[in-house]
Design a protein around this motif. Structure first.
Motif, PDB file in Angstrom:
ATOM      1  N   LEU A 431       0.828  -1.205   0.000  1.00 40.12           N
ATOM      2  CA  LEU A 431       0.000   0.000   0.000  1.00 40.12           C
ATOM      3  C   LEU A 431       0.865   1.258   0.000  1.00 40.12           C
ATOM      4  N   LEU A 432       1.903   1.311   0.817  1.00 37.33           N
ATOM      5  CA  LEU A 432       2.760   2.495   0.854  1.00 37.33           C
ATOM      6  C   LEU A 432       3.480   2.706  -0.467  1.00 37.33           C
ATOM      7  N   ARG A 433       3.815   1.626  -1.171  1.00 35.32           N
ATOM      8  CA  ARG A 433       4.464   1.778  -2.478  1.00 35.32           C
ATOM      9  C   ARG A 433       3.517   2.440  -3.477  1.00 35.32           C
ATOM     10  N   TYR A 434       2.253   2.062  -3.442  1.00 31.27           N
ATOM     11  CA  TYR A 434       1.295   2.682  -4.356  1.00 31.27           C
ATOM     12  C   TYR A 434       1.007   4.133  -3.953  1.00 31.27           C
ATOM     13  N   LEU A 435       0.962   4.408  -2.670  1.00 32.84           N
ATOM     14  CA  LEU A 435       0.730   5.783  -2.235  1.00 32.84           C
ATOM     15  C   LEU A 435       1.913   6.679  -2.589  1.00 32.84           C
ATOM     16  N   ALA A 436       3.113   6.119  -2.641  1.00 26.46           N
ATOM     17  CA  ALA A 436       4.261   6.910  -3.074  1.00 26.46           C
ATOM     18  C   ALA A 436       4.106   7.346  -4.534  1.00 26.46           C
ATOM     19  N   LYS A 437       3.437   6.533  -5.343  1.00 22.45           N
ATOM     20  CA  LYS A 437       3.195   6.909  -6.741  1.00 22.45           C
ATOM     21  C   LYS A 437       2.127   7.986  -6.847  1.00 22.45           C
ATOM     22  N   THR A 438       1.059   7.848  -6.101  1.00 19.77           N
ATOM     23  CA  THR A 438       0.009   8.858  -6.180  1.00 19.77           C
ATOM     24  C   THR A 438       0.465  10.182  -5.566  1.00 19.77           C
ATOM     25  N   ALA A 439       1.457  10.143  -4.667  1.00 21.65           N
ATOM     26  CA  ALA A 439       1.986  11.392  -4.116  1.00 21.65           C
ATOM     27  C   ALA A 439       2.687  12.216  -5.183  1.00 21.65           C
ATOM     28  N   ASN A 440       3.106  11.586  -6.293  1.00 23.73           N
ATOM     29  CA  ASN A 440       3.746  12.276  -7.409  1.00 23.73           C
ATOM     30  C   ASN A 440       2.854  12.307  -8.641  1.00 23.73           C
ATOM     31  N   THR A 450      -3.653  12.291  -1.441  1.00 20.71           N
ATOM     32  CA  THR A 450      -2.683  11.328  -0.912  1.00 20.71           C
ATOM     33  C   THR A 450      -2.140  11.793   0.438  1.00 20.71           C
ATOM     34  N   THR A 451      -1.866  13.089   0.542  1.00 18.74           N
ATOM     35  CA  THR A 451      -1.395  13.633   1.819  1.00 18.74           C
ATOM     36  C   THR A 451      -2.452  13.461   2.909  1.00 18.74           C
ATOM     37  N   ILE A 452      -3.701  13.755   2.551  1.00 17.39           N
ATOM     38  CA  ILE A 452      -4.788  13.579   3.519  1.00 17.39           C
ATOM     39  C   ILE A 452      -4.915  12.116   3.922  1.00 17.39           C
ATOM     40  N   CYS A 453      -4.812  11.238   2.942  1.00 17.96           N
ATOM     41  CA  CYS A 453      -4.925   9.798   3.210  1.00 17.96           C
ATOM     42  C   CYS A 453      -3.825   9.335   4.164  1.00 17.96           C
ATOM     43  N   LEU A 454      -2.589   9.760   3.918  1.00 15.03           N
ATOM     44  CA  LEU A 454      -1.488   9.361   4.806  1.00 15.03           C
ATOM     45  C   LEU A 454      -1.712   9.862   6.222  1.00 15.03           C
ATOM     46  N   GLY A 455      -2.239  11.077   6.345  1.00 15.06           N
ATOM     47  CA  GLY A 455      -2.508  11.583   7.684  1.00 15.06           C
ATOM     48  C   GLY A 455      -3.553  10.778   8.424  1.00 15.06           C
ATOM     49  N   LYS A 456      -4.554  10.297   7.693  1.00 13.04           N
ATOM     50  CA  LYS A 456      -5.638   9.554   8.334  1.00 13.04           C
ATOM     51  C   LYS A 456      -5.253   8.110   8.647  1.00 13.04           C
ATOM     52  N   ILE A 457      -4.349   7.523   7.877  1.00 12.71           N
ATOM     53  CA  ILE A 457      -3.960   6.133   8.144  1.00 12.71           C
ATOM     54  C   ILE A 457      -2.677   6.061   8.969  1.00 12.71           C
ATOM     55  N   ALA A 458      -2.214   7.201   9.492  1.00 14.04           N
ATOM     56  CA  ALA A 458      -0.950   7.203  10.245  1.00 14.04           C
ATOM     57  C   ALA A 458      -0.972   6.218  11.400  1.00 14.04           C
ATOM     58  N   LYS A 459      -2.108   6.093  12.063  1.00 10.02           N
ATOM     59  CA  LYS A 459      -2.189   5.210  13.227  1.00 10.02           C
ATOM     60  C   LYS A 459      -2.065   3.741  12.835  1.00 10.02           C
ATOM     61  N   HIS A 460      -2.260   3.402  11.565  1.00  8.56           N
ATOM     62  CA  HIS A 460      -2.159   2.015  11.123  1.00  8.56           C
ATOM     63  C   HIS A 460      -0.745   1.657  10.672  1.00  8.56           C
ATOM     64  N   LEU A 461       0.154   2.637  10.573  1.00  9.43           N
ATOM     65  CA  LEU A 461       1.514   2.368  10.123  1.00  9.43           C
ATOM     66  C   LEU A 461       2.372   1.869  11.274  1.00  9.43           C
ATOM     67  N   ASN A 462       3.389   1.083  10.953  1.00  5.32           N
ATOM     68  CA  ASN A 462       4.316   0.607  11.971  1.00  5.32           C
ATOM     69  C   ASN A 462       5.093   1.783  12.556  1.00  5.32           C
ATOM     70  N   SER A 463       5.377   1.718  13.840  1.00  6.08           N
ATOM     71  CA  SER A 463       6.114   2.801  14.485  1.00  6.08           C
ATOM     72  C   SER A 463       7.517   2.943  13.912  1.00  6.08           C
ATOM     73  N   SER A 464       8.071   1.859  13.390  1.00  4.80           N
ATOM     74  CA  SER A 464       9.429   1.917  12.850  1.00  4.80           C
ATOM     75  C   SER A 464       9.492   2.658  11.521  1.00  4.80           C
ATOM     76  N   THR A 465       8.421   2.694  10.769  1.00  2.00           N
ATOM     77  CA  THR A 465       8.413   3.348   9.460  1.00  2.00           C
ATOM     78  C   THR A 465       7.552   4.602   9.431  1.00  2.00           C
ATOM     79  N   ARG A 476       7.686  16.923   1.369  1.00  2.00           N
ATOM     80  CA  ARG A 476       7.576  17.088  -0.080  1.00  2.00           C
ATOM     81  C   ARG A 476       6.311  17.853  -0.446  1.00  2.00           C
ATOM     82  N   ALA A 477       5.224  17.546   0.225  1.00  2.00           N
ATOM     83  CA  ALA A 477       3.965  18.233  -0.076  1.00  2.00           C
ATOM     84  C   ALA A 477       4.023  19.712   0.285  1.00  2.00           C
ATOM     85  N   LEU A 478       4.864  20.087   1.257  1.00  2.00           N
ATOM     86  CA  LEU A 478       4.999  21.500   1.618  1.00  2.00           C
ATOM     87  C   LEU A 478       5.582  22.325   0.480  1.00  2.00           C
ATOM     88  N   ARG A 479       6.257  21.682  -0.447  1.00  3.23           N
ATOM     89  CA  ARG A 479       6.836  22.381  -1.600  1.00  3.23           C
ATOM     90  C   ARG A 479       5.990  22.227  -2.854  1.00  3.23           C
TER      91      ARG A 479
END
Length: 778
Positions: A431-440, A450-465, A476-479
């Motif tokens: 899933l993160l690999r596909y979201l990296a594509k939609t981020a560009n 994509t930025t909104i989606c990452l913010g909402k699924i943050a709690k489902h991501l591993n703490s290490s990543t 990247r989105a800030l630019r």
């Protein structure tokens, strides 16, 4: 022997095998049949079983056999569906589809007026078939002869006296009075002249009158006397005229059920309702044109609440599933399917809907895929996690790379719906690999989502990543040139602040957000200010819990802790100044060096004589010792290269520092390279690389004598050939010869090539403890 005879007799009495099991008994009106729920032994499917005990009710056996015969031969959608029958000398069993007596619904008044009209329309259709197409008389139309199937449809039974019109010896003439409760529904002509009166009028007259009493009982839940026939209490006004014609006392003036049905179907009449119209179209959905199909499905979606729930589940849903998958129903059919499926029991959903949904996700039709994604929230909770992760998600992710932006965007939005059903490995991997594509993505709206989606699924991501992925994505989105993408990044950072560590907040996030404080768009500046406030509070709170210093305390000789270098100390009288320590320290250093290096950078070749021997010795000792310690412990201050030949060598040692001091703004800019606070003794590969890349600038003395040679020459002029003071004498181990004169230096310089000299700033070990020698010499 007696036991064997009884066993054989019992086996003979059982007759042929009956592959159905009896369940609980169902209470019905007075009838010759006993109704029970049952199941098929082979597959456990549900059914109903009508049983007739011949020994206990032999007088009505002709009625039971007539019903058995008619049910076997009469085929119509409005007639009870027979699965199997068994007849022996002791019993008759009829297995049918699962049924519920209509009486149950009528007594509870659980049917709406529209549902009653729909059921009456179905019975009228069946009676029309019996009277007109089959040229027969039912003879026992009443609530007790009608059942509802699992789909909620009204099914006609009670065929005990069903007879053909041309049969003069029909069972209705001889056994009609044996039907339980028939006296209550007698038409007037039968009450006067018996069953033979049927032959004197239209053969459908009896069924017409009984259908009229059925209408009254269905709307009022009771029918206690034939005198109630013709009363309009509870009956819809649109049916009054036709209903009264059904129960006319004169059989020749009665309208037939077929005519009653035609009257009701006229535009604006009592059977011209969407529920009935849509029901008639369900069976013909597959042969409709695309335009007719679109219109039908739109009307069906608006009228779902009027349909009986069981009818939607058993009748409408299967047809729509076939239409969506094979019949070209497309997104409209799927939309209605999703609405119906949301109210299904779990078992029915798993067996009927889930397999079709899995197959539809593999359909290449873009419109169907978008409809699936739009309606996924309605059914996602009903889908097992294994099905979503293993079967649906691999098909769903193909939408991330689709050429149609709409498909990519809907696929991205669906991530928020399905992510709770995905495994950690799937979320943090594919899933993160596909979201990296939609981020560009080339579409700015998809990048923002994509930025909104990452913010909402943050709690489902591993703490290490989590931190690595989110900081990279949000930075990247800030630019991003799209204003809403930048705003989404700032909002996501503010919402996910709890997921980042204190160090990342201070060193990575805040430096990335601060440029947005001067964004060209007001909305970005406002949101950036809010986000910075969130992280400043977070960092300040973390700083409050930190110790004042990480350095270990140092103790003085008397055991008390000495103040650290550079730490402000309280001033005299209790007052303190933050700059006082710095100013006093700087003054001390300047006073120590006073008289040693002049402000204009020039030095006199002849030392100024001291005022007296004692003072000269003391001051010279102090200044020389201080200079020596400064040379050992701290870098010397810069000196101009325009000094005279007397101080050329000394000035050259500090030339690099002067050239490097360009502008204060550059020094602050260097802090951005993270080297401002680096340790000078850093031996990391990065530090080594920087040291290697810095060019070495050799210093050329132009052939002038070095400082020690000049001192030797001056001493020889004044003292004859007296030796130099001990502090200025060259070590015996030195390979350099005797002190050189100016002429010898020039001659040597002309006879050999110039050699680049490097100044060693480190003091020699042999000179560390020779302060007294400096004093003796001066």
């Amino acid at each position: 022997m007696d036991f064997l005879k009884s066993a054989v007799a019992s086996a003979i009495a059982k007759g042929p095998p009956f592959p159905y099991s009896f369940g609980e008994k169902v209470d019905i009106d007075e009838s010759i049949w006993t109704l029970s729920n049952g199941t098929k032994r082979e597959d456990g499917s549900r059914c109903s079983i009508f049983s007739f005990d011949i020994a206990a009710n032999r007088s009505r056996l002709p009625l039971a056999r007539n019903a058995l015969k008619k049910l076997r031969t009469l085929r119509h959608p409005g007639v009870i569906k027979v699965l199997d029958t068994v007849e022996t000398d002791s019993y008759i069993y009829i297995a049918t589809e699962r049924l519920v007596p209509l009486r149950w619904h009528v007594k509870r008044k659980s049917l709406s007026p529209e549902a009653i009209k729909w059921g009456l329309h179905s019975v009228a259709n069946t009676l029309k078939f019996i009277n007109k197409d089959a040229a027969s008389i039912h003879g026992s139309i009443k609530v007790g002869s009608i059942y509802t199937s699992e789909s909620g449809e009204w099914k006609l039974g009670g065929f005990e006296v069903l007879s053909a019109v041309k049969d003069d010896e029909a069972i209705i003439y001889t056994y009609g009075s044996l039907v339980p409760g028939v006296n209550l529904y007698y038409p007037p002509e039968l009450a006067r002249g018996g069953w033979d009166a049927i032959k004197k009028g239209p053969h459908s007259a009896v069924d017409s009158f009984n259908f009229g009493t059925l209408i009254y009982e269905a709307f009022n839940s009771t029918f206690t006397s034939v005198d109630q026939a013709g009363q309009t209490t509870g009956i819809p006004p649109t049916m009054h005229a036709s209903y009264k014609r059904l129960v006319n006392a004169n059989p020749k003036a009665r309208v037939s059920v077929a005519n009653f049905l035609d009257q009701g179907r006229r535009s604006g009449s009592f059977f011209d309702v969407p529920l009935i119209k849509l029901t008639d179209d369900i069976d013909n959905l597959g042969v409709k044109s695309p335009g007719e199909k679109e219109e039908f499905l739109s009307d069906l979606g608006e009228q779902l609440e009027d349909f009986p729930e069981d009818f939607l589940k058993m009748k409408v849903l299967p047809e729509l599933l076939k239409s969506a998958e094979f019949g070209g129903g497309g997104p409209k059919a799927l939309e209605v399917v999703m609405k119906i499926a949301a109210g299904l029991p779990s078992d029915d959903f798993d067996s009927n809907v889930t397999p079709v949904v899995i197959r539809l996700f593999g359909n290449p039709d873009r419109a169907l895929r978008v409809s699936l994604l739009d309606n996924l929230p309605l059914i996602i909770e009903r889908l097992p996690q294994r099905v979503v992760n293993d079967k649906i998600f691999p098909q769903l992710v193909t939408g991330f790379t689709d050429l149609a932006p709409l498909v990519r965007e809907q696929t991205l939005k669906s991530v928020l719906v399905i992510v709770p059903k995905l495994s950690d490995r799937t979320i943090n991997g594919e899933l993160l690999r596909y979201l990296a594509k939609t981020a560009n993505d080339e579409q700015p709206g998809i990048r923002a989502n994509t930025t909104i989606c990452l913010g909402k699924i943050a709690k489902h991501l591993n703490s290490s990543t989590r931190g690595k992925v989110l900081i990279a994505a949000f930075s990247r989105a800030l630019r991003d040139p799209f204003v809403h993408a930048r705003n989404a990044s700032l909002m996501a950072l503010a919402a996910t602040a709890d997921h980042f560590g204190d160090e990342d907040s201070a060193t990575r996030i805040l430096p990335s957000v601060c440029p947005s404080l001067l964004d060209k768009e007001q909305v970005i500046r406002d949101q950036a200010s809010k986000t910075v406030d969130v992280y400043l509070q977070k960092v300040r709170k973390a700083a409050e819990s930190m110790p004042a210093s990480a350095l270990p305390p140092t103790n003085t000789s008397d055991g008390s802790a000495a103040p650290r270098m550079g730490t402000p100390q309280p001033a005299e009288g209790g007052a303190s100044s933050w700059a006082g320590w710095a100013i006093s320290s700087f003054t001390n250093k300047m006073s120590t060096a006073a008289g040693e290096i002049q402000a204009n950078g020039s030095a006199s070749p002849n030392p100024t004589p001291s005022p007296g021997p004692a003072a000269s010795k003391a001051s010279t000792l102090a200044s020389a010792s201080t200079l020596h310690r400064q040379a050992v412990t701290s870098p010397p201050p810069p000196i101009s290269r325009t000094a005279s030949s007397t101080g050329t060598k000394a000035a050259a040692m500090f030339q690099d520092d002067e050239d490097g001091a360009d502008d204060g703004a550059d020094a602050w800019g260097d802090m951005g390279d993270d080297t401002f606070f680096d340790d000078s003794n850093d031996t990391s590969p990065k530090a080594s690389a920087k040291a290697t890349s810095a060019p070495s600038l050799p210093y050329d003395d132009g052939g002038e004598p070095d400082f020690s040679g000049w001192l030797a020459a001056q001493s020889q002029k004044k003292t004859g050939n007296k030796p130099l003071p001990k502090g200025l004498a060259k070590p015996k181990t030195s390979t350099i010869g005797a002190p050189k004169t100016a002429s010898s230096v020039k001659k040597a310089a002309s006879s050999r090539p110039a050699v680049t000299k490097k100044i060693d700033m480190k003091p020699k070990e042999s000179e560390v403890d020779e302060d007294d020698a400096w004093g003796d010499g001066w």
